[in-house]
Design a protein around this motif. Structure first.
Motif: not given
Length: 477
Positions: A119, A123, A126, A235, A239, A265-267, A269, A444
Motif C-alpha cells: 500500500m 501509493s 504509482y 484506489v 488518487d 502517497f496515501r499510505g 498521510d 492498487m
C-alpha cells in the motif's frame, strides 16, 4: 499406517486451505485433532497441545510485539522522510524510479506486513509511473521481489513459521542467513537497475511536463481476494486525480521533482494525528539500537521487541487513550499472526506426539537416493521455490518442512540448515496467487494478475536461486 495417516493429514490440510474451504487457523486446529482421534490417541491431545503451546509461546510473543513496534514507528512518521527522500532521488528518471521502488519496498518491509508494504510503495510510486508512462508490471514485480527477500525477517512470517514448526530459535535461523539474504537483496537492486535501464532506453530521461496529461476519473476499485471476499481497498477518484494533475507546474528540466506536499502517497498521510516529528531522532535511534541488539543477540528477540514496543508506546503516546488507540489499530494483525502460531501448536504437537512425523521421515529417507541424503539442505532449498509458490506458507512450513528436517537429520544434516534452506523460495512466494497481499499490490497498481505473474516469475525464481547459491557459498546451507 502412521505414515499413510501422516501424509493424508498433511494433504487434507493443504487442500482445504488452498481451496479456501477453511481458514489456516481452523485447519491447523481441527484437522490434526481429528486425525489424532483416528490414530487412537485422542486422550493425549491435550498433552500434545500444551507441549506445543509451551514451546511456541516465545515465537508468538516476538511476533505480537514486533508488529506493534513497527506499526507504531509507521504511525509516528519514522519512515516518512525516507519515502520523500526516495521520491526526490527518483526525479523523472525511469532508472532511478525503478531502483527507488525496490529500496522503498525493502525499507517499508521492516514492519513485516506485506499488505502495508505494498500500500505504501504503490501509493508513493504509482503517480510517477503513470506520469512517465512506465510499465506498471515493473513496479509490481520489483516491489514483490524486494518484499519477498525482506519477508524472511524473524517477524515477517516464514522464519517464525520455520522456527515454530521445527521448534528452534528464530534468531538461530535468521542471523546466519543475513549474508545470503543481503546478496539476494543486492540481486534485486541489480535487477531493478537493469529493468530501469530498459525503461530509460524506451522512454528516455523525461521531464514531468512532457507527460502530464489529464486522465479521466475512474470509478472506485474494490479488490477481490483469492477467496472472493471483497477487501474494500479503494484506489479511486481522489488518487487518479492526484496522479493526473498533482504536479502540474513542476520543473521543466530532467531534474524536475514532485513538491513535498504532493508526494502522492496515501499510505503516509503527512497530516495524520499520530505524527511525532519532535521525537523522530529518538525513534530512529531506538529502532537502530533494537536491530543491532537483535543481530548481536544481547537479549532474546521476544524480550527485545517487548521492551521496544513498551518504550515506543510510552514515549510517543504518553496518554492512555492514545496508547489504547494505537494498540487497537494494530490488533487485527497481532491477532491473526499470534493466533496462527498458537493454532500451529495443535498441528505440530499431533504430528510429533503421535509419531507420524517420525514414520513419514523414515519412509522419505528410505526413498531418497543415498547420494542425495547428505544434501538435504540443498534439496530443501530447491523444493522451497516451487512449493512455496503453489502452496501457502502454512502448508509448506507446517506440513512439508518438518518431514524434510527429519529426513535430513537421518543423514547428518542439522535442523537449522533445513530451516534456513526453507526460506530460499520467499522472493517467488510473494507473487503466489495464494498470498492475499499480492491482490492488494496488483489492485492498487491497476495491473492484471496474469500480466504480473508472467513478468515476475522468472525474475523471482532467479533471485531465489541467487539466495540459495549464496547460502551454499558462505557455508550457511
Amino acid at each position: 499406517m502412521l505414515t499413510i495417516l501422516g501424509f493424508t493429514m498433511i494433504a487434507t490440510f493443504l487442500v482445504l486451505i488452498m481451496l479456501k474451504k477453511m481458514s489456516p487457523i481452523a485447519a491447523l486446529v481441527l484437522i490434526p485433532a481429528l486425525f489424532c482421534v483416528f490414530v487412537g490417541k485422542g486422550a493425549k491431545l491435550g498433552d500434545y497441545v500444551i507441549d506445543g503451546v509451551t514451546s511456541l509461546a516465545p515465537t508468538a510473543a516476538m511476533l505480537m510485539f514486533a508488529i506493534v513496534y513497527f506499526g507504531v514507528m509507521i504511525d509516528v512518521g519514522l519512515f516518512d522522510p525516507i519515502v520523500r527522500g526516495i521520491l526526490k532521488f527518483c526525479k523523472a528518471d525511469p532508472l532511478r524510479i525503478v531502483v527507488g521502488t525496490a529500496v522503498l519496498a525493502a525499507i517499508v518491509s521492516l514492519d513485516g506486513d506485506g499488505s502495508t508494504t505494498f500500500m505504501i510503495t504503490v501509493s508513493a510510486m504509482y503517480p510517477l509511473y503513470k506520469r512517465l508512462k512506465m510499465s506498471l508490471v515493473v513496479m509490481t514485480g520489483v516491489a514483490a521481489m524486494a518484499n519477498g527477500v525482506m519477508n524472511t525477517l524473524p517477524w515477517g512470517g516464514p522464519t517464525a513459521r520455520a522456527a515454530t514448526a521445527l521448534k528452534v530459535s528464530a534468531s538461530d535461523i535468521f542471523v546466519p542467513m543475513i549474508p545470503a539474504l543481503a546478496v539476494g537483496m543486492l540481486a534485486v537492486l541489480v535487477l531493478s537497475y537493469v529493468l530501469g535501464r530498459r525503461e530509460r532506453k524506451r522512454l528516455g530521461v523525461l521531464t514531468l511536463d512532457e507527460v502530464l496529461v489529464e486522465e479521466p476519473a475512474e470509478p472506485e476499485t474494490v479488490l477481490v481476494g483469492a477467496g472472493g471476499d471483497k477487501k474494500g481497498l479503494a484506489v479511486g477518484k481522489g488518487d487518479n486525480k492526484q496522479a493526473a494533475s498533482g504536479s502540474s507546474g513542476s520543473g521543466t528540466d530532467a531534474d524536475a521533482e514532485l513538491p513535498d506536499e504532493d508526494d502522492g502517497f496515501r499510505g503516509l498521510d503527512p497530516n495524520r494525528a499520530t505524527l511525532r516529528p519532535k521525537l523522530y531522532w529518538f525513534n530512529a535511534l531506538l529502532t537502530v539500537t533494537l536491530l543491532v541488539a537483535m543481530i548481536m543477540e544481547w537479549l532474546p528477540i521476544p524480550v527485545l521487541f517487548l521492551l521496544g514496543a513498551a518504550l515506543a508506546l510510552t514515549v510517543n503516546f504518553p496518554h492512555m487513550p492514545d496508547q489504547k488507540a494505537r494498540l487497537g489499530a494494530h490488533a487485527e494483525n497481532v491477532l491473526n499472526v499470534s493466533g496462527m502460531v498458537f493454532a500451529a501448536a495443535v498441528f505440530t504437537g499431533v504430528l510429533q506426539g503421535t509419531g507420524m512425523v517420525d514414520h513419514m521421515a523414515t519412509w522419505l529417507v528410505d526413498n531418497i537416493p543415498d547420494g542425495m541424503g547428505p544434501h538435504m539442505a540443498f534439496v530443501t532449498g530447491v523444493l522451497s521455490i516451487p512449493l512455496t509458490y503453489f502452496m501457502s506458507n502454512d502448508g509448506f512450513y507446517f506440513g512439508i518442512v518438518p518431514v524434510l528436517a527429519e529426513a535430513g537429520n537421518a543423514h547428518g544434516v542439522s535442523t537449522l540448515e533445513i530451516a534456513r534452506a526453507s526460506l530460499v523460495g520467499q522472493p517467488l512466494h510473494m507473487s503466489s496467487p495464494l498470498v492475499p497481499a499480492v491482490y492488494v499490490l496488483v489492485g492498487m497498481a491497476k495491473v492484471e494478475f496474469g500480466d504480473h505473474t508472467r513478468f515476475v516469475v522468472k525474475w523471482a525464481a532467479l533471485t531465489s536461486l541467487v539466495v540459495l547459491g549464496a547460502g551454499i557459498l558462505f557455508g550457511i546451507i
